[in-house]
Design an enzyme around this catalytic site. Structure first.
Site, short mmCIF file in Angstrom:
data_model
loop_
_atom_site.label_atom_id
_atom_site.label_comp_id
_atom_site.label_asym_id
_atom_site.label_seq_id
_atom_site.Cartn_x
_atom_site.Cartn_y
_atom_site.Cartn_z
N THR A 105 34.73 43.42 35.18
CA THR A 105 35.28 42.33 36.17
C THR A 105 36.40 42.24 36.44
O THR A 105 37.49 42.93 36.15
CB THR A 105 34.81 40.78 35.32
OG1 THR A 105 35.97 40.65 34.43
CG2 THR A 105 33.49 40.77 34.81
N ASP A 106 36.95 41.43 37.61
CA ASP A 106 38.26 41.20 37.89
C ASP A 106 38.51 40.06 36.83
O ASP A 106 37.86 39.40 36.31
CB ASP A 106 38.42 40.70 39.25
CG ASP A 106 39.86 40.98 39.79
OD1 ASP A 106 40.76 41.04 38.92
OD2 ASP A 106 40.26 41.12 40.92
N TYR A 107 40.04 39.50 36.88
CA TYR A 107 40.46 39.03 35.72
C TYR A 107 39.54 37.30 35.81
O TYR A 107 39.59 36.77 36.62
CB TYR A 107 41.97 38.49 36.03
CG TYR A 107 42.67 38.08 34.88
CD1 TYR A 107 43.42 38.84 34.12
CD2 TYR A 107 42.52 36.51 34.64
CE1 TYR A 107 44.34 38.27 32.98
CE2 TYR A 107 43.37 36.30 33.52
CZ TYR A 107 44.24 36.92 32.80
OH TYR A 107 44.73 36.61 31.61
#
Length: 744
Positions: A264-266
């Site tokens: 995932t992104d952050y």
């Protein structure tokens, strides 16, 4: 490690140990000595899981990486090494021009070399994975992350992503352990199409547009062998990417055959709750697992929910095993089971960081990506004359001597190593110049958070006395100089993630500075720093020359000096169209014509047009001047009919009509005149760079095949349709294709 041994390791893990491999903790969860892991309360990760986390991000430096890995393995029962990932976007210690600038090079091989050099520095510092390249197509200059994209063109973006993956991962094979770093293509998918250019905002488009324009660059990265793909923050068809099973499973894994790690992104899994598709962390974790997301970056969703979801039968342990297997396999491909430190070496860091070879490459890249927008009366290049004829030069502007002009995302770069314009000028013998800043880059109205940054001591603000002194000095230098070089531009904090803007003019008092200098100076050249296309109508009118250098990297000052004084020739061509007004956005060259196309002349309001502004950009995609000039002959085709399996050759003579040798970037555009769905007015299909001596003529040649003409038709099948096509060979996208052939 042999695959059977890796399988045995997977089978020997407890459920908790497996879940740990899918959790990534941020680097700021490591204490100053790097001796132990600690947790922020909001993540709520228990101590047992913490001892088994699979990866961390933005912990770099050979000594730090070795220390953290060593301490981690001491506490680990499984002895599975940590993965160290980092935001290494356009350089490590040696910083290259931003990707949007590199897109102006029209030279994928250059990006491959830059990424290979970056990987060498990064691997020595202990990095295993880079969150790069960004494959996001972007057509709206309001979006702050324009600077990380290579632009608005699907064909070129795909070529660049492919080259970058190959560069980062060179040597990443069984016999090449310790060489290269794994590449993570992001942000899957269509993150660059956020509505209103506002970061993290909704993305909504047809599947045809998604597949035709936005997906090709990510697909190119997968085909190039990227080891990882990152989900995007946005929705796709109303479903956030991180929980989008169609996107991650049906397209990425089943259609494209991607068998690597999805991260995932952050904090994106937890954001499924804010999006409104999950009621809590548990449901968010289930949606992400069902979508095929392997690693949860910096939330407690997987840590606190997966075991319960398995007990309740909402996900299976087989699903968990598949995700863990992909993570273990990546660690194995990187050779971490044989060498958990993967060659991280302080001595090698000292040898590689900012080495002369890399700095020379940074300077080359800055020259090839800088775009000469204006050069009235051939002001540039400047000449340095001796004796009484020697020109007095005034270097004025907030970027005249600025070390932090690396752009927002060069977080591991060494600012002290940056060459400023002033420093580069001082190295030039016989140059008579004076300099001052004149004004600051920003005013509070340009950046909403500026007052709080100043209050926290993260930015400084001039007092009234200094402001007046700098202004007066700038005016005096302008009056005394033969030539004024104004170093202006966006402030670095105005771009990057979260850096969306609604006003795209140069900020602060800089426009006023340009206006007042223009009144006093006979010749004015603007060196423009930016991370996105800007509205430059005022700059275009007032300046004699405009050299767009973007954020040019470590060797920016030296490259700028070389270009201003003719040692090098700016070679860049715009990777994004520059608007006349923010109201034109989104703006891109390969649009549809509409049912009422406007010819730009007819005084009738009932066309697809603006009544207060031309439809056309101020500077079109592919545009760029240089110190040579060129004329293009008509396109010649070696046939009028293209048969499937065959090809047609398009040729045009290109003549250097100037007094200097130069490099001409020749662009092939094709128009599909009629299709089962509306087709763009033109599409870039090829680029050739010609080295031309003054007065020399060479022939640019392109081979056109049926594969180049394919698109997603009315039935959503990807194929070329028979019919009429037009071809143009131009220096930029403003030309109208006219040579014709028919596809049988």
């Amino acid at each position: 490690m042999k695959e059977e041994k890796l399988r045995e390791l997977l089978e020997a893990l407890s459920v908790t140990e497996k879940i740990g491999q899918l959790i990534q903790v941020p680097g700021n969860m490591l204490n100053a000595e790097g001796q132990e892991l600690g947790v922020r309360d909001e993540l709520g990760i228990g101590e047992e899981l913490l001892r088994n986390v699979g990866s961390t991000l933005n912990v770099v430096g050979a000594a730090q990486v070795r220390r953290v890995q060593e301490e981690y393995l001491k506490r680990s029962r499984t002895k599975i090494p940590l993965l160290f990932m980092a935001d290494i976007i356009y350089g490590f210690r040696t910083v290259y021009p931003i990707p949007l600038a590199l897109g102006c090079s029209f030279e994928p091989g250059l990006l491959r070399r830059l990424c290979e050099a970056t990987a060498k520095e990064s691997a020595a510092a202990g990095a295993h994975v880079t969150f790069s390249p960004m494959g996001d197509l972007v057509r709206d200059a309001r979006w702050g992350r324009c600077l990380e994209s290579t632009g608005e063109e699907p064909h070129m973006n795909a070529e660049y992503v492919k080259a970058m993956v190959e560069g980062f991962q060179k040597g990443l094979s069984e016999e090449g352990k310790g060489k290269g770093i794994a590449s993570c293509v992001k942000h899957f998918a269509a993150y660059g199409a956020a509505e209103g250019g506002r970061d993290y905002n909704t993305v909504d488009m047809s599947e045809r547009r998604l597949r035709q324009d936005y997906l090709p660059s990510y697909k190119a990265g997968v085909e190039a062998g990227c080891e990882m793909v990152m989900t995007s923050f946005n929705t796709v068809d109303g479903i956030p990417s991180t929980g989008n099973r169609w996107l991650m499973q049906d397209v990425l894994r089943n259609e494209w055959g991607f068998d690597g790690v999805v991260i995932t992104d952050y904090a994106a899994i937890a954001e499924l709750i804010a999006h409104g598709v999950a009621k809590d962390q548990k449901e968010a974790a289930r949606l992400a697992m069902e979508a095929g997301v392997d690693i949860d970056m910096c939330t407690g969703c997987y840590a606190n929910s997966l075991e319960q979801l398995i007990r309740e039968g909402m996900i299976s342990e087989e699903q968990l095993d598949e995700a863990v297997w992909r993570v273990l396999r990546l660690k194995n491909r990187l050779g971490l089971f044989e060498d958990p430190f993967r060659g991280a070496d302080e001595a090698l860091e000292r040898e590689l960081f900012l080495k002369d070879e890399f700095r020379a490459l940074a300077r080359e890249a800055a020259v090839k990506s800088s775009v000469l927008l204006e050069n009235k009366e051939g002001l540039l290049p400047l000449t340095v004359k001796e004796g009484e004829n020697r020109k007095k030069i005034a270097l004025i502007g907030p970027y005249a001597d600025r070390k932090d002009a690396l752009g927002m995302w060069a977080i591991h770069g060494d600012q002290k190593a940056v060459v400023t314009i002033r420093e580069a000028f001082e190295e030039m013998p016989g140059l008579d110049f004076s300099w001052t800043e004149g004004c600051e880059t920003l005013l509070p109205e340009d950046y909403a958070d500026l007052p709080s940054l100043i209050e926290r001591g993260e930015r400084t603000c001039w007092d009234e006395k200094k402001r007046a002194e700098e202004w007066d000095r700038a005016m005096t230098l302008s009056e005394e100089a033969d030539v004024v070089i104004l170093a202006l531009g966006e402030d670095t904090i105005q771009g990057g993630e979260g850096g969306s803007r609604t006003r795209l003019t140069i900020p602060g008092d800089q426009r006023k500075l340009l206006s007042e200098v223009r009144k006093r100076a006979s010749e004015v050249a603007v060196v423009l720093f930016a991370g996105r296309p800007l509205v430059l109508d005022e700059v275009k009118e007032l300046a004699d020359a405009v050299l767009l250098v973007w954020y040019p990297g470590t060797e920016g000052g030296a490259a700028i000096r070389d270009m201003l004084f003719g040692k090098s020739e700016p070679q860049g061509h715009l990777s994004m169209s520059f608007p006349r007004s923010v109201g034109q956005l989104p703006l891109y060259y390969n649009a549809f014509s509409t049912g009422r196309p406007y010819d730009g002349k007819t005084p009738n309001r009932f066309f697809s047009r603006y009544t207060d502004c031309p439809n056309t950009p101020l500077y079109p995609y592919g545009y760029g001047l240089s110190y040579h000039s060129a004329e293009y002959g008509p396109v010649q085709l070696d046939g009028s009919t293209l048969k499937r399996g065959g090809s047609i050759t398009a040729r045009a003579d290109v003549t250097n009509t100037g007094y200097r040798d130069g490099v001409e970037t020749v662009q092939l555009y094709i128009q599909d005149v009629t299709g089962s769905v509306v087709r763009p007015v033109k599409e870039l299909k090829g680029v050739v760079k010609l080295e031309l001596k003054a007065g020399e003529t060479k022939q640019a040649e392109f081979t056109i095949t049926e594969e180049m003409l394919r698109f997603y038709g009315k039935d959503m099948r990807y194929r070329a349709e028979p019919g009429l096509f037009r071809v143009g060979i131009f220096p930029d996208s403003s030309g109208v294709p006219e040579a014709e052939f028919t596809l049988e």
